[in-house]
Design a protein around this motif. Structure first.
Motif, PDB file in Angstrom:
ATOM      1  N   LEU A 139      53.864  86.152 121.605  1.00 37.76           N
ATOM      2  CA  LEU A 139      54.477  86.148 122.933  1.00 37.76           C
ATOM      3  C   LEU A 139      54.723  84.716 123.383  1.00 37.76           C
ATOM      4  O   LEU A 139      53.837  83.867 123.309  1.00 37.76           O
ATOM      5  N   GLU A 140      55.923  84.468 123.867  1.00 43.02           N
ATOM      6  CA  GLU A 140      56.276  83.163 124.425  1.00 43.02           C
ATOM      7  C   GLU A 140      56.188  83.239 125.947  1.00 43.02           C
ATOM      8  O   GLU A 140      56.725  84.164 126.559  1.00 43.02           O
TER       9      GLU A 140
ATOM     10  N   LEU B 159      49.983  83.268 121.271  1.00 44.43           N
ATOM     11  CA  LEU B 159      50.582  82.869 122.539  1.00 44.43           C
ATOM     12  C   LEU B 159      51.194  81.487 122.386  1.00 44.43           C
ATOM     13  O   LEU B 159      50.497  80.528 122.040  1.00 44.43           O
ATOM     14  N   VAL B 160      52.497  81.381 122.626  1.00 41.62           N
ATOM     15  CA  VAL B 160      53.192  80.094 122.596  1.00 41.62           C
ATOM     16  C   VAL B 160      53.489  79.720 124.045  1.00 41.62           C
ATOM     17  O   VAL B 160      54.181  80.464 124.755  1.00 41.62           O
TER      18      VAL B 160
ATOM     19  N   LEU C 228      49.538  78.170 120.712  1.00 36.89           N
ATOM     20  CA  LEU C 228      50.389  77.092 120.235  1.00 36.89           C
ATOM     21  C   LEU C 228      51.135  76.475 121.411  1.00 36.89           C
ATOM     22  O   LEU C 228      51.685  77.202 122.245  1.00 36.89           O
ATOM     23  N   ARG C 229      51.163  75.159 121.458  1.00 36.71           N
ATOM     24  CA  ARG C 229      51.908  74.460 122.508  1.00 36.71           C
ATOM     25  C   ARG C 229      53.365  74.317 122.087  1.00 36.71           C
ATOM     26  O   ARG C 229      53.676  73.824 121.003  1.00 36.71           O
ATOM     27  N   ALA C 230      54.284  74.787 122.929  1.00 37.84           N
ATOM     28  CA  ALA C 230      55.711  74.670 122.666  1.00 37.84           C
ATOM     29  C   ALA C 230      56.147  73.205 122.782  1.00 37.84           C
ATOM     30  O   ALA C 230      55.505  72.430 123.496  1.00 37.84           O
ATOM     31  N   PRO C 231      57.219  72.805 122.086  1.00 40.22           N
ATOM     32  CA  PRO C 231      58.072  73.638 121.229  1.00 40.22           C
ATOM     33  C   PRO C 231      57.507  73.762 119.823  1.00 40.22           C
ATOM     34  O   PRO C 231      56.814  72.863 119.343  1.00 40.22           O
TER      35      PRO C 231
END
Length: 324
Positions: free
Chosen positions: A147-148, A174-175, A195-198
């Motif tokens: 999920l973003e 989870l991004v 995860l940290r975007a981008p």
């Protein structure tokens, strides 16, 4: 007597110790800021033991497919944890096929434009509309839901858990763009890879595999800073409305140009990040009236910056003839 920390190594010695070429070391230093060499009396680069260890960790990670641009400036402890996580992946039993369902604008774009082999990870469903995503979940056997979300908070964690339940999956990713440390820790405690975007498709694949490794329990650390001063934050004027929807930003991020220019991609990512922080700052908890004023100031300032970058993005899209 000098300790090992006092030792200095020339670039040739570092190359032998790490397995990197002299050229790669220079590029990682100059372009990515991975390390900063000192200079000997004769002007040549010299590195200490910490530099050597960091370069060795970076070599290990890039050999396993992690892009140098994503990790070059990380601290050694974070790099050690990455290597340990990858080691756990190797030691863990990963199925021959890992079916992933992805919900989010930028993630959907990454998956739909991917042409590389991601075995054993298989992206069976990618959408940016929640309703159609949920409707399609029943037609697939899904192992992991990704999920973003612009802000990682309790609502995002709850949303992911609902989607995992609907999919009959066991794991989640989870991004996010922004989030408080305690919420990130809470998500990890719920066996969710964060995860940290981008991110790109390679990072998403690695996260899917990492979800099968044993997940350590995180410890949330919350700190309050109060220097006893009462700042006066000035803010005025309306919040500029958004010029682009999330889907339009995703389209612009993937658009090709006549001169192989990546400006639309970078500007779209900037707008997305600023929008995410705009939302995050509006949702931040406040200790008192001064703190609330500060967050209103941050919210408005970010909105102004977002509006300016949106104007730049519109002009670039118009100049390149990009339909979005």
């Amino acid at each position: 007597m000098s300790s090992s920390k006092d030792h200095r190594y020339g670039i040739g010695a570092v190359a032998k110790l790490t397995g990197l070429s002299d050229h790669t070391i220079r590029v990682w230093e100059r372009r990515y800021g991975a390390v900063v060499a000192a200079r000997a009396a004769n002007g040549r680069r010299v590195y200490d033991a910490t530099d050597v260890e960091k370069l060795g960790l970076l070599k290990t990670l890039t050999d396993r497919g992690v892009k140098i641009g994503q990790i070059a400036t990380e601290e050694i402890e974070a790099l050690r944890e990455r290597v340990q996580s990858l080691d756990q992946i190797v030691q863990s039993r990963v199925p021959e096929r890992v079916a992933v369902a992805v919900l989010g604008d930028f993630l959907q774009g990454q998956v739909s434009s991917n042409r590389r082999d991601t075995t054993p990870v298989e992206f069976r469903l990618a959408d940016n509309n929640r309703d159609s995503f949920v409707a399609d979940l029943a037609r697939h056997e899904i192992d992991i839901v990704a999920l973003e979300c612009p802000v990682l908070d309790a609502n995002a964690i709850r949303e992911l858990q609902e989607l995992i339940t609907l999919a009959g999956a066991a794991r989640g990713i989870l991004v996010y763009s922004f989030g408080r440390e305690r919420d990130v820790a809470r998500a990890r405690d719920a066996r969710t890879v964060t995860l940290r975007a981008p991110i790109d498709i390679d990072a998403l694949r690695a996260a899917a595999l990492r979800s099968y490794a044993p997940q350590p329990v995180s410890r949330s650390r919350v700190s309050e800073i109060n220097d006893g001063q009462t700042p006066e934050w000035q803010f005025s004027g309306p919040i500029a409305p958004r010029r682009f929807t999330s889907r339009e930003l995703s389209n612009l991020a993937r658009a090709s140009t006549a001169i192989d220019c990546e400006c639309p991609h970078h500007l779209a990512q900037l707008v997305g990040d600023l929008t995410a922080f705009e939302i995050y700052s509006a949702q931040c908890a406040n200790r008192d009236d001064d703190d609330a004023a500060l967050h209103r100031f941050l919210h408005q300032t970010t909105a102004q910056a977002r509006s300016l970058i949106e104007i730049a993005l519109e002009r670039v899209a118009e100049a390149e003839g990009i339909e979005y």
